[in-house]
Design an enzyme around this catalytic site. Structure first.
Site, PDB file in Angstrom:
ATOM      1  N   LEU A 103       0.928  -1.186   0.055  1.00 47.34           N
ATOM      2  CA  LEU A 103      -0.113   0.175  -0.055  1.00 47.34           C
ATOM      3  C   LEU A 103       1.020   1.361   0.141  1.00 47.34           C
ATOM      4  O   LEU A 103       1.932   0.998   0.323  1.00 47.34           O
ATOM      5  CB  LEU A 103      -1.101  -0.043   1.226  1.00 47.34           C
ATOM      6  CG  LEU A 103      -1.908  -1.200   1.250  1.00 47.34           C
ATOM      7  CD1 LEU A 103      -2.440  -1.297   2.545  1.00 47.34           C
ATOM      8  CD2 LEU A 103      -2.902  -0.939   0.281  1.00 47.34           C
ATOM      9  N   PRO A 104       0.221   2.429  -0.237  1.00 50.48           N
ATOM     10  CA  PRO A 104       1.063   3.654  -0.472  1.00 50.48           C
ATOM     11  C   PRO A 104       1.672   4.210   0.782  1.00 50.48           C
ATOM     12  O   PRO A 104       2.787   4.857   0.562  1.00 50.48           O
ATOM     13  CB  PRO A 104       0.055   4.729  -1.122  1.00 50.48           C
ATOM     14  CG  PRO A 104      -0.985   3.756  -1.637  1.00 50.48           C
ATOM     15  CD  PRO A 104      -1.398   2.641  -0.704  1.00 50.48           C
TER      16      PRO A 104
ATOM     17  N   LYS B 225      15.111  -0.333   3.604  1.00 49.50           N
ATOM     18  CA  LYS B 225      14.615   0.064   2.358  1.00 49.50           C
ATOM     19  C   LYS B 225      14.732   1.660   2.394  1.00 49.50           C
ATOM     20  O   LYS B 225      14.951   2.058   1.207  1.00 49.50           O
ATOM     21  CB  LYS B 225      13.234  -0.276   2.500  1.00 49.50           C
ATOM     22  CG  LYS B 225      12.129   0.172   1.047  1.00 49.50           C
ATOM     23  CD  LYS B 225      12.993  -0.432  -0.141  1.00 49.50           C
ATOM     24  CE  LYS B 225      12.036   0.254  -1.284  1.00 49.50           C
ATOM     25  NZ  LYS B 225      10.681   0.067  -1.354  1.00 49.50           N
TER      26      LYS B 225
ATOM     27  N   THR C 177       6.366   0.408   1.807  1.00 49.57           N
ATOM     28  CA  THR C 177       7.471   1.305   2.287  1.00 49.57           C
ATOM     29  C   THR C 177       6.714   2.372   3.138  1.00 49.57           C
ATOM     30  O   THR C 177       6.081   3.401   2.604  1.00 49.57           O
ATOM     31  CB  THR C 177       8.295   1.777   1.070  1.00 49.57           C
ATOM     32  OG1 THR C 177       8.554   0.876   0.213  1.00 49.57           O
ATOM     33  CG2 THR C 177       9.388   2.807   1.761  1.00 49.57           C
TER      34      THR C 177
ATOM     35  N   LYS D 121       8.047  10.448  -1.144  1.00 45.55           N
ATOM     36  CA  LYS D 121       7.735  10.139   0.376  1.00 45.55           C
ATOM     37  C   LYS D 121       8.715   9.291   0.852  1.00 45.55           C
ATOM     38  O   LYS D 121       9.250   9.413   1.995  1.00 45.55           O
ATOM     39  CB  LYS D 121       6.346   9.343   0.126  1.00 45.55           C
ATOM     40  CG  LYS D 121       5.953   8.572   1.523  1.00 45.55           C
ATOM     41  CD  LYS D 121       5.331   7.317   1.226  1.00 45.55           C
ATOM     42  CE  LYS D 121       6.123   6.231   0.616  1.00 45.55           C
ATOM     43  NZ  LYS D 121       5.471   4.788   0.662  1.00 45.55           N
TER      44      LYS D 121
END
EC number: 1.1.1.31
Length: 314
Positions: A64-65, A170, A95, A245
């Site tokens: 998901l975002p 990440k 992430t 982001k």
């Protein structure tokens, strides 16, 4: 295994499709009709609710975002924890913020489930080919239990340590990607303006000191690299808004650890300019258009004017 998959976008659809091809029973959910159709074409059984998606699942995967959506999908009243089978393993491959991931480890475990934060690297091409790099934070024994599931989607799997360490790895990795992407875009424009053949320069750079994953995979000159988003007008791929982001999250991590990150800050600012220009959904390699001057923004114009003023004064 029966797998519930939530988030069937550019990464989720091919990843879940590989699980179907490997013989797993995959049920998926997404709000976007285009994503649902793409997953259905991969053989995923698309459901209308989260509850139906996770019912009877041995493993639940979220892709998901951002962490707000992940938290709502997992902890919400109609979310995963309210409907999944007790003892199921929940894997979040989104992430998200490191602290948010650690908080989810605590809440998911308290609800009687096992949790791994397991973001990935490798992009859409890696998702389709099953060559993603998984960075996994959490209990090593839980990772071993679900390793056969992850291996279907992965080229490499790294256990990076305890809760949140997958996200830590990440974000650091994506920060480095953003910086090398900016260098690649600037190099591509400079090489072109110096009269170098794009393909020849790309071939020599990837076996020389200018090599990087961004150069090999995303080189932003049309016709040089098949996987590059420039060949499809920067549609699909790794959205500018998502890289922005990730850079913001990396900068927050830098602040919390008293780590100066000036290069990451500069690339974040470039992503801000692209968002300002309405390119948030375009692949982040559209940055090359800002480098070559094809795009303009008030922020960029002010920066250029300031630079010229300093040079004139000097």
């Amino acid at each position: 295994m029966r797998i519930g998959w939530i988030g069937l976008g550019n990464m989720g659809a091919p990843m879940s499709g590989r699980l179907v091809a490997a013989g797993h029973e995959v049920h998926g959910f997404d709000l976007a009709e285009a994503a649902r159709e793409a997953a259905a074409a991969q053989g995923v059984t698309v459901e209308d609710t989260v509850a139906a998606t996770v019912a009877g699942a041995d493993v639940v995967v979220t892709m998901l975002p951002n962490h707000g959506i992940v938290t709502a999908v997992l902890d919400g009243p109609d979310g995963v924890l309210a409907h999944a089978e007790p003892g199921a393993v929940v894997i979040d491959s989104s992430t998200i913020d490191i602290d948010a991931a650690r908080s989810l480890h605590a809440s998911v475990s308290a609800a009687g489930f096992r949790f791994l934060d397991a973001p990935v690297s490798g992009g859409i091409s890696g998702a389709a080919a099953g060559t993603l790099t998984f960075m996994v934070g959490g209990d090593a024994a839980v990772l071993e239990e679900v390793r056969p599931v992850i291996e279907v989607m992965a080229g490499r799997i790294f256990h990076t340590g305890g809760p949140g360490n997958g996200q830590a790895a990440k974000l650091t990795n994506n920060m480095m990607l953003g910086i090398t992407l900016a260098a690649t875009a600037e190099g591509a424009v400079l090489a072109e303006r110096l009269g170098l053949d794009a393909t020849t320069f790309w071939e020599l750079a990837q076996v020389s000191s200018g090599d990087s994953w961004a150069l090999r995979t995303w080189y932003p000159v049309a016709g040089v690299v098949e996987t590059a988003a420039v060949n499809r007008d920067f549609t699909g791929g790794f959205a500018t808004a998502l890289l922005r982001k990730d850079l913001e999250l990396a900068l927050a991590a830098g602040e919390s650890t008293s780590t100066a990150l000036p290069f990451a800050t500069a690339v974040r600012d470039r992503m801000d300019q692209l968002v300002e220009l309405g390119l948030a959904d375009r692949d982040c390699s559209v940055l090359v258009k800002l480098v070559d001057g094809e795009l303009s923004s008030p922020a960029r114009d002010e920066a250029v004017a300031a630079t010229l003023s300093q040079e004139t004064t000097a």
